[in-house]
Scaffold this motif. Sequence first.
Motif, PDB file in Angstrom:
ATOM      1  N   LYS A  35       0.860  -1.165   0.000  1.00 36.18           N
ATOM      2  CA  LYS A  35       0.000   0.000   0.000  1.00 36.18           C
ATOM      3  C   LYS A  35       0.902   1.222   0.000  1.00 36.18           C
ATOM      4  O   LYS A  35       1.862   1.299   0.749  1.00 36.18           O
ATOM      5  CB  LYS A  35      -0.894   0.029   1.241  1.00 36.18           C
ATOM      6  N   THR A  36       0.595   2.137  -0.830  1.00 37.33           N
ATOM      7  CA  THR A  36       1.396   3.343  -0.941  1.00 37.33           C
ATOM      8  C   THR A  36       0.606   4.504  -0.370  1.00 37.33           C
ATOM      9  O   THR A  36      -0.551   4.698  -0.716  1.00 37.33           O
ATOM     10  CB  THR A  36       1.740   3.630  -2.415  1.00 37.33           C
ATOM     11  N   SER A  37       1.257   5.226   0.527  1.00 40.83           N
ATOM     12  CA  SER A  37       0.620   6.434   1.035  1.00 40.83           C
ATOM     13  C   SER A  37       1.651   7.548   1.030  1.00 40.83           C
ATOM     14  O   SER A  37       2.829   7.329   1.275  1.00 40.83           O
ATOM     15  CB  SER A  37       0.080   6.214   2.451  1.00 40.83           C
ATOM     16  N   VAL A  38       1.194   8.703   0.728  1.00 46.67           N
ATOM     17  CA  VAL A  38       2.053   9.865   0.667  1.00 46.67           C
ATOM     18  C   VAL A  38       1.513  10.898   1.638  1.00 46.67           C
ATOM     19  O   VAL A  38       0.323  11.182   1.648  1.00 46.67           O
ATOM     20  CB  VAL A  38       2.089  10.455  -0.764  1.00 46.67           C
ATOM     21  N   GLU A  39       2.411  11.406   2.466  1.00 48.87           N
ATOM     22  CA  GLU A  39       2.018  12.447   3.411  1.00 48.87           C
ATOM     23  C   GLU A  39       2.879  13.670   3.129  1.00 48.87           C
ATOM     24  O   GLU A  39       4.102  13.604   3.107  1.00 48.87           O
ATOM     25  CB  GLU A  39       2.255  11.979   4.852  1.00 48.87           C
ATOM     26  N   TYR A  40       2.227  14.768   2.890  1.00 41.66           N
ATOM     27  CA  TYR A  40       2.935  16.008   2.622  1.00 41.66           C
ATOM     28  C   TYR A  40       3.106  16.765   3.919  1.00 41.66           C
ATOM     29  O   TYR A  40       2.170  16.886   4.709  1.00 41.66           O
ATOM     30  CB  TYR A  40       2.173  16.852   1.599  1.00 41.66           C
ATOM     31  N   VAL A  41       4.306  17.246   4.168  1.00 43.21           N
ATOM     32  CA  VAL A  41       4.578  18.015   5.379  1.00 43.21           C
ATOM     33  C   VAL A  41       5.157  19.361   4.971  1.00 43.21           C
ATOM     34  O   VAL A  41       5.796  19.489   3.930  1.00 43.21           O
ATOM     35  CB  VAL A  41       5.566  17.278   6.312  1.00 43.21           C
ATOM     36  N   ASP A  42       4.896  20.331   5.803  1.00 44.66           N
ATOM     37  CA  ASP A  42       5.446  21.659   5.554  1.00 44.66           C
ATOM     38  C   ASP A  42       6.845  21.731   6.141  1.00 44.66           C
ATOM     39  O   ASP A  42       7.055  21.434   7.316  1.00 44.66           O
ATOM     40  CB  ASP A  42       4.563  22.732   6.208  1.00 44.66           C
ATOM     41  N   LEU A  43       7.801  22.105   5.331  1.00 45.13           N
ATOM     42  CA  LEU A  43       9.169  22.303   5.794  1.00 45.13           C
ATOM     43  C   LEU A  43       9.409  23.798   5.947  1.00 45.13           C
ATOM     44  O   LEU A  43       8.965  24.596   5.126  1.00 45.13           O
ATOM     45  CB  LEU A  43      10.183  21.728   4.810  1.00 45.13           C
ATOM     46  N   ILE A  44      10.095  24.133   7.031  1.00 43.59           N
ATOM     47  CA  ILE A  44      10.465  25.527   7.237  1.00 43.59           C
ATOM     48  C   ILE A  44      11.967  25.594   7.479  1.00 43.59           C
ATOM     49  O   ILE A  44      12.578  24.626   7.911  1.00 43.59           O
ATOM     50  CB  ILE A  44       9.697  26.158   8.419  1.00 43.59           C
ATOM     51  N   ASN A  45      12.538  26.727   7.175  1.00 40.63           N
ATOM     52  CA  ASN A  45      13.963  26.931   7.420  1.00 40.63           C
ATOM     53  C   ASN A  45      14.151  27.543   8.787  1.00 40.63           C
ATOM     54  O   ASN A  45      13.422  28.457   9.175  1.00 40.63           O
ATOM     55  CB  ASN A  45      14.574  27.839   6.351  1.00 40.63           C
ATOM     56  N   ASN A  46      15.100  27.021   9.521  1.00 43.17           N
ATOM     57  CA  ASN A  46      15.455  27.533  10.837  1.00 43.17           C
ATOM     58  C   ASN A  46      16.950  27.805  10.861  1.00 43.17           C
ATOM     59  O   ASN A  46      17.719  27.204  10.127  1.00 43.17           O
ATOM     60  CB  ASN A  46      15.107  26.513  11.933  1.00 43.17           C
ATOM     61  N   ILE A  47      17.339  28.684  11.758  1.00 45.51           N
ATOM     62  CA  ILE A  47      18.733  29.069  11.888  1.00 45.51           C
ATOM     63  C   ILE A  47      19.375  28.268  13.015  1.00 45.51           C
ATOM     64  O   ILE A  47      18.812  28.145  14.102  1.00 45.51           O
ATOM     65  CB  ILE A  47      18.854  30.574  12.206  1.00 45.51           C
ATOM     66  N   VAL A  48      20.550  27.708  12.736  1.00 41.39           N
ATOM     67  CA  VAL A  48      21.374  27.088  13.771  1.00 41.39           C
ATOM     68  C   VAL A  48      22.780  27.671  13.636  1.00 41.39           C
ATOM     69  O   VAL A  48      23.153  28.197  12.586  1.00 41.39           O
ATOM     70  CB  VAL A  48      21.420  25.543  13.679  1.00 41.39           C
ATOM     71  N   TYR A  49      23.534  27.562  14.708  1.00 41.21           N
ATOM     72  CA  TYR A  49      24.900  28.088  14.726  1.00 41.21           C
ATOM     73  C   TYR A  49      25.871  26.930  14.864  1.00 41.21           C
ATOM     74  O   TYR A  49      25.782  26.150  15.809  1.00 41.21           O
ATOM     75  CB  TYR A  49      25.078  29.090  15.866  1.00 41.21           C
ATOM     76  N   LEU A  50      26.782  26.826  13.896  1.00 45.92           N
ATOM     77  CA  LEU A  50      27.801  25.787  13.885  1.00 45.92           C
ATOM     78  C   LEU A  50      29.170  26.447  13.898  1.00 45.92           C
ATOM     79  O   LEU A  50      29.308  27.638  13.642  1.00 45.92           O
ATOM     80  CB  LEU A  50      27.634  24.902  12.651  1.00 45.92           C
ATOM     81  N   VAL A  51      30.204  25.664  14.193  1.00 40.60           N
ATOM     82  CA  VAL A  51      31.559  26.190  14.303  1.00 40.60           C
ATOM     83  C   VAL A  51      32.288  26.015  12.971  1.00 40.60           C
ATOM     84  O   VAL A  51      32.253  24.935  12.376  1.00 40.60           O
ATOM     85  CB  VAL A  51      32.328  25.453  15.423  1.00 40.60           C
ATOM     86  N   ASP A  52      32.956  27.098  12.535  1.00 38.78           N
ATOM     87  CA  ASP A  52      33.753  26.980  11.313  1.00 38.78           C
ATOM     88  C   ASP A  52      35.167  26.508  11.662  1.00 38.78           C
ATOM     89  O   ASP A  52      35.483  26.253  12.824  1.00 38.78           O
ATOM     90  CB  ASP A  52      33.756  28.291  10.519  1.00 38.78           C
ATOM     91  N   ASP A  53      36.016  26.391  10.662  1.00 34.60           N
ATOM     92  CA  ASP A  53      37.371  25.881  10.872  1.00 34.60           C
ATOM     93  C   ASP A  53      38.230  26.802  11.726  1.00 34.60           C
ATOM     94  O   ASP A  53      39.249  26.380  12.265  1.00 34.60           O
ATOM     95  CB  ASP A  53      38.053  25.623   9.516  1.00 34.60           C
ATOM     96  N   ASP A  54      37.838  28.067  11.854  1.00 32.57           N
ATOM     97  CA  ASP A  54      38.578  29.015  12.690  1.00 32.57           C
ATOM     98  C   ASP A  54      38.067  29.051  14.128  1.00 32.57           C
ATOM     99  O   ASP A  54      38.538  29.847  14.935  1.00 32.57           O
ATOM    100  CB  ASP A  54      38.488  30.428  12.090  1.00 32.57           C
ATOM    101  N   GLY A  55      37.075  28.216  14.441  1.00 33.94           N
ATOM    102  CA  GLY A  55      36.536  28.170  15.801  1.00 33.94           C
ATOM    103  C   GLY A  55      35.467  29.221  16.072  1.00 33.94           C
ATOM    104  O   GLY A  55      35.090  29.430  17.218  1.00 33.94           O
ATOM    105  N   LEU A  56      34.985  29.870  15.028  1.00 36.87           N
ATOM    106  CA  LEU A  56      33.954  30.895  15.192  1.00 36.87           C
ATOM    107  C   LEU A  56      32.588  30.323  14.834  1.00 36.87           C
ATOM    108  O   LEU A  56      32.472  29.450  13.974  1.00 36.87           O
ATOM    109  CB  LEU A  56      34.257  32.102  14.305  1.00 36.87           C
ATOM    110  N   LEU A  57      31.564  30.837  15.493  1.00 35.90           N
ATOM    111  CA  LEU A  57      30.211  30.392  15.208  1.00 35.90           C
ATOM    112  C   LEU A  57      29.695  31.070  13.948  1.00 35.90           C
ATOM    113  O   LEU A  57      29.884  32.271  13.754  1.00 35.90           O
ATOM    114  CB  LEU A  57      29.280  30.698  16.377  1.00 35.90           C
ATOM    115  N   VAL A  58      29.041  30.274  13.120  1.00 38.92           N
ATOM    116  CA  VAL A  58      28.509  30.753  11.855  1.00 38.92           C
ATOM    117  C   VAL A  58      27.045  30.354  11.775  1.00 38.92           C
ATOM    118  O   VAL A  58      26.673  29.232  12.088  1.00 38.92           O
ATOM    119  CB  VAL A  58      29.291  30.123  10.672  1.00 38.92           C
ATOM    120  N   GLU A  59      26.233  31.305  11.347  1.00 40.00           N
ATOM    121  CA  GLU A  59      24.807  31.050  11.160  1.00 40.00           C
ATOM    122  C   GLU A  59      24.600  30.259   9.877  1.00 40.00           C
ATOM    123  O   GLU A  59      25.163  30.585   8.841  1.00 40.00           O
ATOM    124  CB  GLU A  59      24.090  32.399  11.070  1.00 40.00           C
TER     125      GLU A  59
END
Length: 184
Positions: A35-59
């Motif tokens: 049985k095949t069912s498809v569910e559509y969901v709304d995706l939204i973009n959110n901001i997270v902060y990760l560390v770059d190679d220089d040790g600084l946080l980047v959005e």
Amino acid sequence: MLNNRLMKKMFITSSIVTILLLVYFMPSSLGNNFKTSVEYVDLINNIVYLVDDDGLLVETSVSMVDDNNIESKIKSLINHLSDASNEIIPNGLNHVLRDDISLIDVFVDENIAFLNFSKEILELKDKELIRLIEAVSYTVLNVSSINGVGIYVDNKLINTYVDIDIPDIITKDFGINKMYHFNK
């Protein structure tokens, strides 16, 4: 003799047609019972902060399923900061939360998010801990209606455990990518 041959051909032809019809109309146990069912969901973009190679946080932006429950949205955002996350991150960026550090609980009260982490967070060096606090705080403060973040370790304010000046409720006034000089 001619009549016999004709009867034999008619018998063979009708037998083949009957077998083909049976095979065509008979349900197969080996058939496709999916049985095949498809569910559509709304995706939204959110901001997270990760560390770059220089040790600084980047959005950076991540796509997530739109969730009306703020606590579960915060948990999902914090998961994006973790090494244990299976999320793909841009090249040159690294997670700030080690996979052995877990978010135990989240609750929101009067637009303040309270995050309770496991005690493994205390094993971080001072610089790593500050980057983690900044990344977590700024990530959570980007959630609509959140005006402050309280960070706890095993149900006690993080200030109880460290000698770094961290406010009880962190706002964007705390800053990001500050330079510290630690004596350790």
